[in-house]
Structures are given as structure tokens and as C-alpha cells.
Write a protein that holds these residues in place. Sequence first.
Motif, short mmCIF file in Angstrom:
data_model
loop_
_atom_site.label_atom_id
_atom_site.label_comp_id
_atom_site.label_asym_id
_atom_site.label_seq_id
_atom_site.Cartn_x
_atom_site.Cartn_y
_atom_site.Cartn_z
N GLY A 64 72.21 -61.43 46.90
CA GLY A 64 71.85 -60.12 46.83
C GLY A 64 70.32 -59.43 47.22
O GLY A 64 70.10 -58.35 47.42
N GLY A 65 69.66 -60.49 47.45
CA GLY A 65 68.20 -60.19 47.72
C GLY A 65 68.06 -59.94 49.35
O GLY A 65 68.76 -60.01 49.88
N ASN A 66 66.62 -59.42 49.50
CA ASN A 66 66.47 -59.27 50.74
C ASN A 66 65.03 -60.10 51.17
O ASN A 66 64.05 -59.96 50.76
N MET A 67 65.37 -61.20 52.12
CA MET A 67 64.29 -61.92 52.71
C MET A 67 63.14 -61.18 53.27
O MET A 67 62.22 -61.63 53.06
N ILE A 68 63.46 -60.22 54.00
CA ILE A 68 62.50 -59.52 54.60
C ILE A 68 61.35 -58.85 53.87
O ILE A 68 60.22 -59.01 53.87
N LEU A 69 61.92 -58.25 52.87
CA LEU A 69 61.09 -57.54 51.87
C LEU A 69 60.09 -58.42 51.01
O LEU A 69 59.26 -58.08 50.79
N ASP A 70 60.58 -59.69 51.02
CA ASP A 70 59.84 -60.67 50.32
C ASP A 70 58.74 -61.32 51.14
O ASP A 70 57.76 -61.65 50.85
N MET A 71 58.93 -60.97 52.42
CA MET A 71 57.78 -61.63 53.54
C MET A 71 56.84 -60.55 53.76
O MET A 71 55.63 -60.58 53.89
N VAL A 72 57.03 -59.28 54.05
CA VAL A 72 56.30 -58.01 54.38
C VAL A 72 56.71 -56.95 53.99
O VAL A 72 57.89 -56.51 53.98
N ASP A 73 55.59 -56.16 53.69
CA ASP A 73 55.94 -54.58 53.36
C ASP A 73 56.30 -53.88 54.45
O ASP A 73 55.79 -54.06 55.70
N LEU A 74 57.27 -53.17 54.35
CA LEU A 74 57.71 -52.28 55.44
C LEU A 74 56.91 -50.86 55.30
O LEU A 74 56.16 -50.57 54.27
N VAL A 75 56.80 -50.25 56.41
CA VAL A 75 56.08 -48.86 56.54
C VAL A 75 57.11 -47.86 56.95
O VAL A 75 58.12 -47.99 57.65
N THR A 76 56.74 -46.53 56.85
CA THR A 76 57.41 -45.51 57.59
C THR A 76 56.79 -44.70 58.37
O THR A 76 57.19 -43.76 59.02
N SER A 77 55.59 -45.03 58.61
CA SER A 77 54.62 -44.32 59.70
C SER A 77 53.47 -45.15 59.99
O SER A 77 53.16 -46.16 59.42
N GLY A 78 52.99 -44.95 61.18
CA GLY A 78 51.86 -45.74 61.69
C GLY A 78 52.14 -46.81 62.04
O GLY A 78 53.36 -47.32 62.75
N ASP A 79 51.22 -48.03 62.41
CA ASP A 79 51.60 -49.40 62.74
C ASP A 79 52.42 -50.21 61.82
O ASP A 79 51.78 -50.07 60.48
N GLY A 80 53.18 -51.03 62.11
CA GLY A 80 53.89 -51.99 60.96
C GLY A 80 55.29 -52.22 61.24
O GLY A 80 55.64 -51.85 62.46
N LEU A 81 55.82 -52.76 60.50
CA LEU A 81 57.38 -53.16 60.40
C LEU A 81 58.07 -52.06 59.57
O LEU A 81 58.01 -51.61 58.44
N TYR A 82 59.05 -51.74 60.35
CA TYR A 82 59.93 -50.60 60.27
C TYR A 82 61.51 -51.11 59.83
O TYR A 82 61.90 -52.16 60.68
N GLU A 83 62.17 -50.65 59.12
CA GLU A 83 63.75 -50.83 58.94
C GLU A 83 64.23 -50.20 60.16
O GLU A 83 64.07 -48.79 60.59
N ASP A 84 64.73 -50.82 61.03
CA ASP A 84 65.61 -50.40 62.27
C ASP A 84 66.85 -49.37 61.62
O ASP A 84 67.62 -49.88 61.15
N LYS A 85 66.84 -48.06 62.30
CA LYS A 85 68.04 -47.30 61.79
C LYS A 85 69.03 -47.24 62.80
O LYS A 85 69.92 -46.68 62.53
N TYR A 86 68.88 -48.17 63.73
CA TYR A 86 70.01 -48.28 64.70
C TYR A 86 70.83 -49.49 64.45
O TYR A 86 72.04 -49.53 64.82
N GLU A 87 70.34 -50.58 63.91
CA GLU A 87 71.15 -51.66 63.72
C GLU A 87 70.86 -52.25 62.61
O GLU A 87 69.98 -52.52 62.10
N GLU A 88 72.09 -52.53 61.76
CA GLU A 88 71.81 -52.70 60.23
C GLU A 88 71.34 -54.30 59.94
O GLU A 88 71.27 -55.15 60.88
N ASP A 89 70.36 -54.40 59.01
CA ASP A 89 69.75 -55.56 58.80
C ASP A 89 68.81 -56.31 59.82
O ASP A 89 68.78 -57.30 60.03
N LYS A 90 68.12 -55.25 60.55
CA LYS A 90 67.18 -55.62 61.42
C LYS A 90 65.94 -54.70 61.16
O LYS A 90 66.04 -53.70 60.64
#
Length: 262
Positions: A64-90
Motif C-alpha cells: 500500500g506504499g508509494n515508492m515515488i513519495l519515498d524518492m522525492v517530494d512532490l510540488v503543486t506550484s513552481g518547478d518540480g515533480l507533480y502528480e499527473d492529473k491525467y494518468e493515474e500513478d504517474k
Amino acid sequence: ILKNRILIFILGGIVFGTIGVSAATYFESNLVTYDNTESGLSSTDVQGAIDELYNECFPPEPTGGNMILDMVDLVTSGDGLYEDKYEEDKYTYKGANPNNYITFNGEKAGWRIISIEKSGIIKIVKSDSIGKIAWDSSSTNWAKPASLNTYLNETYYNNKLTSTAKNMIVSHSFGIRAVTDRNNNLTEQIKEENSVTWTGKVALITLSEFIRGSSNQEKCGTFAAIDNLTLSNADSLCGGTNWMFDWVRYRWFLEVQILSFI
């Protein structure tokens, strides 16, 4: 930025110069008592110590864990890694210059990450142009295959990539269908692109991947929105928020997908 869980950052080779000779022999591992306390672990048999050390280096994904969140912090603005709202688990890198550079194929910071899938597949693109190469002399069909397809998956793959790099690249599905001109619905555009697929190792990025690279989705979030802007506005609004923006004018996007060994 991706810490040390991704194998591509820590793979190395051994260069032999003058070779010293050491004696070697074999014996049963159950005759050995292994002191694993220096690593903070407890196993005293050889196989147990190996298993413990392996799990420390490459821990299994928690249920039930999320490997991506263990790797790098997600952002919601500016430069960085976002959760993709168009494709699940991307997860997709956006912004003018996100820290998505990696060393791959022995090329220091020579590649950049486009997106990461929860399964541990990373989609990367080469930072520099691979040259001016025609798509094909007579066909627009990538799966024909077009001559550029053949070049990338045979000539380039076999002659320009190291054996280590080739071992990390996975055969994967690429969306290859052309999209409707001036498309104003990115969700439908992605469906269009993925309605025709080609499975291989090296390909080009899709238009939707380019559009999703912008952190200004309000002004630059669809094909039509970008096309409606004047050139100067496109440069300032979209070019200033999308690390891939200038590339579309000058070069092919060389894209591969690799195992992350998380």
C-alpha cells in the motif's frame, strides 16, 4: 534529487591497470560465522547477512506504499515533480528548469526525467540534440517503421549506448497516434495519442508530454491554448514555465524508458 535508491546513479565499473594475483578457494558458507554488527544488522550466517544488506540497499515496496513519495517530494506550484492529473500513478516534471537532470549512458547530467510511473519506470529524454535526421523519405507512420525509428532502435541503440545503459532500458508502449490539430482537451488528446501504440525501446515524446511540462496549465495547458498565443506571449508565458519549450523548435526528442530498481 532522487536520493540513492535509483540504481542508475550508483552503477560503476572497475578499471584494471596492473593486476595483482590473489589466491582463492571455495568452502561451505555454513562453516562461516559472519559479523554483521558494523552494519547495524544482526545475522551471523552468510546468506542471512547478504539478505539483510540487500534489503537495506533495495528495500521492498511496502504494502500500500508509494515508492515515488519515498524518492522525492512532490510540488503543486513552481518547478518540480507533480502528480499527473491525467494518468493515474504517474508523476511529471514541470516548470522552467526543474532539477530533473540525471547521468545516464556515461553522460553526466546529459539526460532529463520527463515522468515517473509508480511501478518504477522512469521516462527520460536526452538533453542535447542527436542531430538533424529525417523522419522518413515517404511515410509518416512511426510503426512502419519510419527510418528514424530504425535509426534510433538499431543504429543509435547499438552504437551510441553503453552495455550498462542498454541493460537498463526496458521495452515499453509508446503512444504514436497523431492528435487533432488545435486540440483543446488534453484528456482527450492523451486518449488519442494512446489509441495507437508501438512497443519498443527508443522513441520520441508525445505532444501531450510536452504540454504537461508547463507549470502554467491555465495558459499553456492545451495545444489550442498555446497556438492561440502570439509568439511573444508564447515565449514569456509558456517558454518561461516549460523546460521543454525551446526544444520543440529545433530538435527531435529522444526518449527512452528505464528501470529504476527502487
